[in-house]
Each structure stands twice: as C-alpha cells, then as structure tokens.
Design a protein around this motif. Structure first.
Motif, PDB file in Angstrom:
ATOM      1  N   THR A  59       1.010  -1.582   0.461  1.00 48.16           N
ATOM      2  CA  THR A  59       0.064  -0.090  -0.065  1.00 48.16           C
ATOM      3  C   THR A  59       0.819   1.413   0.044  1.00 48.16           C
ATOM      4  OG1 THR A  59      -2.106  -1.247   1.040  1.00 48.16           O
ATOM      5  CG2 THR A  59      -2.185   1.033   0.968  1.00 48.16           C
ATOM      6  N   ASP A  60       1.433   1.532   1.079  1.00 51.30           N
ATOM      7  CA  ASP A  60       2.546   3.208   0.984  1.00 51.30           C
ATOM      8  C   ASP A  60       3.301   2.895  -0.356  1.00 51.30           C
ATOM      9  OD1 ASP A  60       1.847   3.260   3.386  1.00 51.30           O
ATOM     10  OD2 ASP A  60       3.470   2.069   4.070  1.00 51.30           O
ATOM     11  N   ARG A  61       3.824   1.453  -1.113  1.00 51.79           N
ATOM     12  CA  ARG A  61       4.631   1.969  -2.113  1.00 51.79           C
ATOM     13  C   ARG A  61       3.978   2.601  -3.336  1.00 51.79           C
ATOM     14  NH1 ARG A  61       8.692  -2.901  -2.515  1.00 51.79           N
ATOM     15  NH2 ARG A  61       6.699  -3.553  -3.461  1.00 51.79           N
ATOM     16  N   ASP A  62       2.168   1.464  -3.778  1.00 54.87           N
ATOM     17  CA  ASP A  62       1.593   1.939  -3.937  1.00 54.87           C
ATOM     18  C   ASP A  62       1.172   3.620  -4.065  1.00 54.87           C
ATOM     19  OD1 ASP A  62       1.788  -0.438  -4.898  1.00 54.87           O
ATOM     20  OD2 ASP A  62      -0.366  -1.437  -4.745  1.00 54.87           O
ATOM     21  N   ASN A  63       0.955   4.103  -2.935  1.00 54.73           N
ATOM     22  CA  ASN A  63      -0.064   5.787  -3.015  1.00 54.73           C
ATOM     23  C   ASN A  63       1.440   6.012  -3.370  1.00 54.73           C
ATOM     24  OD1 ASN A  63      -2.340   4.979  -1.846  1.00 54.73           O
ATOM     25  ND2 ASN A  63      -1.686   4.376   0.421  1.00 54.73           N
ATOM     26  N   HIS A  64       3.098   5.963  -3.766  1.00 54.87           N
ATOM     27  CA  HIS A  64       4.097   6.564  -3.930  1.00 54.87           C
ATOM     28  C   HIS A  64       4.313   6.284  -5.354  1.00 54.87           C
ATOM     29  CE1 HIS A  64       8.644   7.637  -3.904  1.00 54.87           C
ATOM     30  NE2 HIS A  64       7.814   8.946  -3.456  1.00 54.87           N
ATOM     31  N   LEU A  65       3.799   5.421  -6.227  1.00 51.98           N
ATOM     32  CA  LEU A  65       3.357   5.633  -6.877  1.00 51.98           C
ATOM     33  C   LEU A  65       2.317   6.388  -7.425  1.00 51.98           C
ATOM     34  CD1 LEU A  65       4.237   1.787  -7.646  1.00 51.98           C
ATOM     35  CD2 LEU A  65       5.884   3.664  -7.977  1.00 51.98           C
ATOM     36  N   LYS A  66       1.090   6.412  -7.011  1.00 52.07           N
ATOM     37  CA  LYS A  66       0.262   7.514  -7.816  1.00 52.07           C
ATOM     38  C   LYS A  66       0.259   9.042  -7.829  1.00 52.07           C
ATOM     39  CE  LYS A  66      -3.003   3.410  -6.426  1.00 52.07           C
ATOM     40  NZ  LYS A  66      -4.128   2.465  -5.712  1.00 52.07           N
ATOM     41  N   SER A  67       1.845   8.999  -6.385  1.00 51.24           N
ATOM     42  CA  SER A  67       1.914  10.766  -6.492  1.00 51.24           C
ATOM     43  C   SER A  67       2.372  11.782  -7.234  1.00 51.24           C
ATOM     44  CB  SER A  67       2.624  10.338  -4.853  1.00 51.24           C
ATOM     45  OG  SER A  67       3.755  10.547  -5.533  1.00 51.24           O
ATOM     46  N   ALA A  68       2.269  12.528  -7.127  1.00 51.45           N
ATOM     47  CA  ALA A  68       2.964  13.058  -8.443  1.00 51.45           C
ATOM     48  C   ALA A  68       4.962  13.460  -8.622  1.00 51.45           C
ATOM     49  CB  ALA A  68       2.780  14.937  -7.876  1.00 51.45           C
ATOM     50  N   GLU A  69       5.271  12.546  -7.238  1.00 57.06           N
ATOM     51  CA  GLU A  69       6.694  12.241  -7.879  1.00 57.06           C
ATOM     52  C   GLU A  69       7.013  11.012  -9.064  1.00 57.06           C
ATOM     53  OE1 GLU A  69       9.006  13.366  -3.769  1.00 57.06           O
ATOM     54  OE2 GLU A  69       7.980  11.053  -3.988  1.00 57.06           O
ATOM     55  N   PHE A  70       5.781  10.088  -9.279  1.00 62.40           N
ATOM     56  CA  PHE A  70       5.637   8.869 -10.774  1.00 62.40           C
ATOM     57  C   PHE A  70       4.468   9.601 -10.574  1.00 62.40           C
ATOM     58  CE2 PHE A  70       8.041   7.279  -7.274  1.00 62.40           C
ATOM     59  CZ  PHE A  70       9.259   6.019  -8.251  1.00 62.40           C
TER      60      PHE A  70
END
Length: 170
Positions: free
Chosen positions: A63-74
């Motif tokens: 979940t944490d990695r998925d949320n990071h991938l969905k963020s503006a950084e990715f």
C-alpha cells in the motif's frame, strides 16, 4: 471491412518489473485497463490497436509503495488518470505511441500471436503476449534516491509484459 476485437479482461494482464536497490526486482501490475483491435483479417498484419490503462489501478501488493507511485513523484494519477498506447500492425514486433504523464514517445514491443480459437460458448478469441522495456525517465517518472553504498533506489529501465485475450465482435 474491419473486424473489431474487444479485450477479455478476465483472461488478460499487464505487468511490470523494475530493479530495486540494484539487487532485486519489484513486480507489479495494473488491474484496470481496456484495449481493442480493428483488423482487416485474422493475420492482424494491418491491425489498429488502442489500449488505455487506469494509472490509479497500479498494484505492487504494498500500500505505501502503491500510494507513492500514484503521487506526483511518479504517475500523478489525479492529473494523469490514464496511460495510453496506440499502434498499427501486430506481427513480431509493434511500434506505437505510448503516453504516460502526458508525454508521448514511440515504443517498440515484442509481440507473440498465440493464435485464434473458439471457446466452449462459441466466442472466437485471439491471444497475444507482449514484452518490452521502457525508460521511465522518458515519461517524467524521475524520482529516485542515491544509495549509501552506491547506485540508486529504482532503476530507470522498466520491463513491461502482458498476456492479452480478445473476443471477436459480430
């Protein structure tokens, strides 16, 4: 007259793999996508293909990695809700326009046409496998972190693959 083929999502998948910390691969997939093919015959030599992937359907089972991938950084899924691919001809390799984060680049994928068969319910189906490699930085996916021992957290190269089954439309 062109024949239309619609994706059978129950028998299809799109996956990716990226090197993490320079020592192992992290795998993921997209769970919500659609594709269609228009072909003049069953060879698919002059087929037109379009595919759309919902970026917020990315899943790496973390979940944490998925949320990071969905963020503006990715992927910045709020501003860029889809990834698209459009191509002509599906024989051996396909070159098409891939759009991620609003950036469109030509990409070549290896294609394996599995053939055509009729399922027990009378539906004519066609199967394809694809694989290739893209550089994520070409599409503005630039986030990274340097590692103390050298190297970076996430490689630039992303291996993409898929198994796609299509249903011939009457």
């Amino acid at each position: 007259m062109a024949t239309k083929w619609n994706l059978d999502p129950a028998h299809s998948e799109i996956t990716f793999k990226v090197k993490h910390m320079m020592i192992s691969n992290i795998k993921g997939n997209f769970t919500n996508f659609n594709a269609e093919i228009e072909s003049e015959d069953d060879s698919f030599a002059n087929a037109k293909t379009t595919a759309t992937i919902q970026t917020d359907s990315i899943s790496t089972h973390n979940t944490d990695r998925d949320n990071h991938l969905k963020s503006a950084e990715f992927f910045n899924t709020e501003a860029n809700p889809t990834i698209t691919f459009e191509a002509q001809a599906l024989n051996g390799a396909v070159t098409g326009n891939l759009t991620i984060n609003g950036i469109t680049k030509p990409v070549t994928l290896d294609i394996d046409f599995g053939g055509i068969n009729v399922d027990p319910w009378g539906n004519t189906k066609a199967g394809f496998s694809f694989e290739g490699k893209i550089n994520r930085k070409d599409f503005g996916l630039n986030w990274n972190a340097a590692l103390e021992a050298g190297g970076v957290m996430v490689s630039e190269d992303v291996k993409v693959a898929g198994e796609l089954q299509f249903v011939k439309q009457a």
